[in-house]
Design an enzyme around this catalytic site. Structure first.
Site, PDB file in Angstrom:
ATOM      1  N   HIS A 266      -3.760   7.228   1.761  1.00  0.00           N
ATOM      2  CA  HIS A 266      -4.064   5.871   1.308  1.00  0.00           C
ATOM      3  C   HIS A 266      -5.396   5.434   1.904  1.00  0.00           C
ATOM      4  O   HIS A 266      -5.682   5.680   3.082  1.00  0.00           O
ATOM      5  CB  HIS A 266      -2.948   4.920   1.735  1.00  0.00           C
TER       6      HIS A 266
ATOM      7  N   CYS B 228       0.806  -1.218   0.000  1.00  0.00           N
ATOM      8  CA  CYS B 228       0.000   0.000   0.000  1.00  0.00           C
ATOM      9  C   CYS B 228       0.840   1.270   0.000  1.00  0.00           C
ATOM     10  O   CYS B 228       0.326   2.355  -0.271  1.00  0.00           O
ATOM     11  CB  CYS B 228      -0.960   0.004   1.192  1.00  0.00           C
TER      12      CYS B 228
ATOM     13  N   ASN C 173      -9.954  -0.609  -0.654  1.00  0.00           N
ATOM     14  CA  ASN C 173      -8.495  -0.475  -0.666  1.00  0.00           C
ATOM     15  C   ASN C 173      -7.950  -1.117  -1.938  1.00  0.00           C
ATOM     16  O   ASN C 173      -7.893  -2.339  -2.052  1.00  0.00           O
ATOM     17  CB  ASN C 173      -7.916  -1.155   0.581  1.00  0.00           C
TER      18      ASN C 173
END
Length: 328
Positions: free
Chosen positions: A255, A116, A285
């Protein structure tokens, strides 16, 4: 000699058509819309369901969108970097496949894998190439088909992730815009809490690893959550304070892992909700694609000179924040 900065000149994005809602998920695993919304903040996510399609195909669509908006031609690109943890195959790099499909022949290309944190790390890397003065057009892609490594019988992970891609074009400028400061960090201790157990050289694929379902994302939620809150907030606040950024005029580009994490970082930076870019409720996500997808969706709200703090936390553990001044 004037200092060269790497500025973003355009953003492109793409998400698959198929929408997996919380209601549909609740018929697959023991979960509910209320549970997911309360703990994560995701209402739906996009999944790539087309047979024969992969991460490179999402990346290609994002780059096509980027080229159409910026008037960029494939032969003008000097470098293409793809941030991903779901490559089409172990090798060649997905960046090479994107270049081939897009007709990009005058560039070199490579993948960057950092979960990520991938897009933040790749943006820092791409900026160095531009700042060298040699590279004039650098395309940075964040693309993931997370559905390919998610166990849809695991209620701890399957509500979180989605598929998508975003791309940005970086060019040099002698004006004080673009990537201006950054703060990065890694602590390998975190590797035990977030990883894929099989498929690498430590545990190559076998009938046994497949039978034991070891080729999917493994995550221990509590330690990941705690580290993410602290580390994302630490680096975002450090970049903001070091550069005396005004909370009332700064955009947070976080994020999209968990809405509670995003809220905690924004509070630490003393930002109002209106200054925080969010689309987790729609896409979930998408790992290395979350940040370029945010920029793609919020591009029309930005104006030249706006201050952005881009921050992420991912596997490794890894984390980072970048101060970027919008250039158009």
């Amino acid at each position: 000699m004037e200092k060269i900065h790497a500025v973003i000149k355009g953003v492109g994005g793409y998400v698959p058509d198929y929408i997996l809602t919380n209601d549909e998920l609740s018929r697959m695993v023991d979960t509910t819309d209320e549970w997911i919304m309360t703990r994560i903040g995701i209402k739906e996510r996009r999944l790539l369901r087309e047979e024969g399609k992969a991460t490179s195909d999402l990346g290609v669509e994002a780059v096509k969108n980027l080229f159409a908006k910026t008037g960029t031609k494939p032969e003008e690109v000097d470098l293409l970097i793809c941030a991903t943890v779901t490559p089409d195959m172990r090798f060649p790099a997905t960046s090479c496949i994107i270049c081939d499909k897009m007709g990009i022949k005058n560039a070199f290309a490579f993948d960057l894998t950092s979960g990520c944190s991938g897009f933040v790390y790749a943006l820092s890397t791409a900026a160095r190439f531009v700042e060298s003065g040699r590279y004039k057009k650098v395309v940075l892609v964040g693309a993931e088909v997370m559905s390919s490594i998610i166990d849809y019988t695991d209620r701890a992970t399957c509500p979180i992730f989605g598929d998508g891609a975003g791309a940005v074009l970086l060019e040099p400028s002698t004006e004080a815009y673009g990537v201006l400061d950054e703060e990065m960090g890694t602590d390998g201790y975190g590797r035990v809490h977030l990883h894929m157990k099989a498929g690498g050289s430590l545990m190559p694929p076998s009938h046994e690893t497949i039978d034991k379902r070891l080729h999917y994302v493994y995550q221990e939620g509590q330690p990941v959550f705690k580290w993410a809150v602290v580390k994302m907030a630490d680096v975002a606040e450090a970049v903001m304070k070091r550069n005396h950024l005004d909370p009332n005029k700064t955009w947070l580009v976080p994020h999209q892992a968990n809405l509670r994490i995003i809220d905690a970082v924004a509070r630490r930076m003393e930002l109002s909700s209106e200054r925080v870019m969010i689309n987790i409720q729609k896409y979930g996500n998408t790992t290395a694609a979350t940040i370029p997808l945010l920029l793609w969706e919020w591009e029309n709200k930005l104006k030249k000179g706006d201050d952005l703090v881009i921050c992420a936390f991912g596997s490794g553990f890894s984390w980072g924040a970048i101060w970027l001044k919008w250039a158009y």
